[in-house]
Design a protein around this motif. Structure first.
Motif, PDB file in Angstrom:
ATOM      1  N   THR A 219    -123.471  61.126  55.658  1.00  0.00           N
ATOM      2  CA  THR A 219    -123.077  61.672  56.147  1.00  0.00           C
ATOM      3  C   THR A 219    -122.078  61.148  57.153  1.00  0.00           C
ATOM      4  O   THR A 219    -121.158  61.915  57.224  1.00  0.00           O
ATOM      5  N   ALA A 220    -122.153  60.234  58.109  1.00  0.00           N
ATOM      6  CA  ALA A 220    -121.477  59.518  58.851  1.00  0.00           C
ATOM      7  C   ALA A 220    -120.577  59.289  58.338  1.00  0.00           C
ATOM      8  O   ALA A 220    -119.295  59.424  58.795  1.00  0.00           O
ATOM      9  N   ILE A 221    -120.315  58.739  57.162  1.00  0.00           N
ATOM     10  CA  ILE A 221    -119.283  57.610  56.641  1.00  0.00           C
ATOM     11  C   ILE A 221    -118.343  59.250  56.190  1.00  0.00           C
ATOM     12  O   ILE A 221    -117.042  58.950  56.975  1.00  0.00           O
ATOM     13  N   LYS A 225    -114.275  60.114  58.467  1.00  0.00           N
ATOM     14  CA  LYS A 225    -113.457  60.250  57.302  1.00  0.00           C
ATOM     15  C   LYS A 225    -112.451  61.342  57.622  1.00  0.00           C
ATOM     16  O   LYS A 225    -111.252  61.262  58.067  1.00  0.00           O
ATOM     17  N   LEU A 226    -113.702  62.401  57.794  1.00  0.00           N
ATOM     18  CA  LEU A 226    -112.375  63.946  57.974  1.00  0.00           C
ATOM     19  C   LEU A 226    -112.120  64.033  59.309  1.00  0.00           C
ATOM     20  O   LEU A 226    -111.571  64.733  59.495  1.00  0.00           O
ATOM     21  N   LEU A 227    -113.044  63.087  60.421  1.00  0.00           N
ATOM     22  CA  LEU A 227    -112.272  63.870  62.017  1.00  0.00           C
ATOM     23  C   LEU A 227    -111.187  63.061  62.081  1.00  0.00           C
ATOM     24  O   LEU A 227    -110.319  64.091  62.688  1.00  0.00           O
ATOM     25  N   LEU A 228    -110.948  62.181  61.174  1.00  0.00           N
ATOM     26  CA  LEU A 228    -109.927  61.624  61.856  1.00  0.00           C
ATOM     27  C   LEU A 228    -108.314  62.277  61.288  1.00  0.00           C
ATOM     28  O   LEU A 228    -107.398  62.045  61.475  1.00  0.00           O
ATOM     29  N   LYS A 229    -109.156  62.166  59.634  1.00  0.00           N
ATOM     30  CA  LYS A 229    -107.728  63.316  59.086  1.00  0.00           C
ATOM     31  C   LYS A 229    -107.805  64.563  59.989  1.00  0.00           C
ATOM     32  O   LYS A 229    -106.560  64.833  60.169  1.00  0.00           O
TER      33      LYS A 229
END
Length: 256
Positions: A219-221, A225-229
């Motif tokens: 889940t953390a992977i 990625k979503l947070l950086l985007k």
């Protein structure tokens, strides 16, 4: 705790560990909703499954960890205050602060307010676009911010992101430095807790820890990625507002 409970908590941990919303607060709230008592094993489980989320960052940034000496210098300097305070205050935090609902509510709310302030500050003063350009003194200050996250509800990622923005890192770099700094910090914290507690775990409890670890890792992977985007295109305001709303929900469940 059942395997289903371990999956739910692992998912919540992986989703929230790197968001500035307090993974500990969300784990406590989730445990309450699904009917788990906040006993010693649950406390250790909540700390230990953070290792899965941390391994996700190590996996995503493996090349950088192996080759980027300048970033490592800043990680080590920022880790120092957290390592010192964590070692000195471990028993107090686990014995008296973890599970203290009033502490969690207050820090969820205040963290939201400070995140809104720091994001507004960043509009004018965040000019550092690479972690490698961050002065070592400012890296140490970010580490001081991170040490506040020993208090439940503060959010380790939230504290370091706020500290990073106040020290001049732009939003994306503040988030990335928070991810990278999490690796030595959480490896030390979870390793120390497992060292102190593993002899008390049954085989079934180790099985539950393994489930939570795996779900948290996967889940953390996605979460990283979503947070950086998201922060590359927007800001942290939604997270600040969300923290304030969650603090009100938390207070409804635990304080009234």
């Amino acid at each position: 705790m059942s395997p289903k409970d371990a999956i739910i908590l692992g998912f919540v941990e992986g989703l929230t560990e790197f968001l500035p919303v307090s993974s500990t607060g969300h784990l406590i709230l989730t445990a309450h909703i699904i009917g788990l008592s906040h006993n010693d094993f649950t406390k250790s489980f909540e700390i230990s499954i953070q290792l899965g989320a941390i391994m996700a960052v190590f996996f995503l940034y493996l090349t950088r960890f192996l080759t980027d000496l300048e970033t490592w210098k800043r990680i080590i300097v920022a880790f120092l205050p957290t390592g010192i305070f964590g070692f000195l205050l471990y028993k107090f935090v686990k014995g008296y602060l973890i599970g203290n609902d009033l502490v969690v509510v207050i820090n969820l709310f205040l963290g939201g307010v400070f995140l809104l302030f720091a994001d507004r500050w960043c509009e004018k003063f965040c000019r550092i676009e690479r972690v490698q350009k961050l002065p070592l003194g400012k890296a140490f200050m970010i580490g001081l911010f991170q040490s506040l996250a020993m208090v439940p509800g503060v959010s380790r990622s939230g504290a370091t992101i706020i500290g990073g923005m106040l020290m001049g890192l732009n939003r994306k770099q503040a988030a990335e430095f928070s991810f990278l700094l999490a690796v030595p910090t959480m490896l030390t914290a979870t390793g120390y807790d497992l060292y102190k507690s593993y002899s008390q775990f049954s085989l079934q409890e180790f099985h539950l820890l393994g489930i939570g670890f795996a779900v948290s890792f996967l889940t953390a992977i996605l979460s990283v990625k979503l947070l950086l985007k998201f922060v590359s295109a927007y800001n942290f305001v939604p997270f600040g507002i969300y923290r304030i709303l969650v603090s009100l929900l938390y207070s409804y469940f635990f304080l009234f």
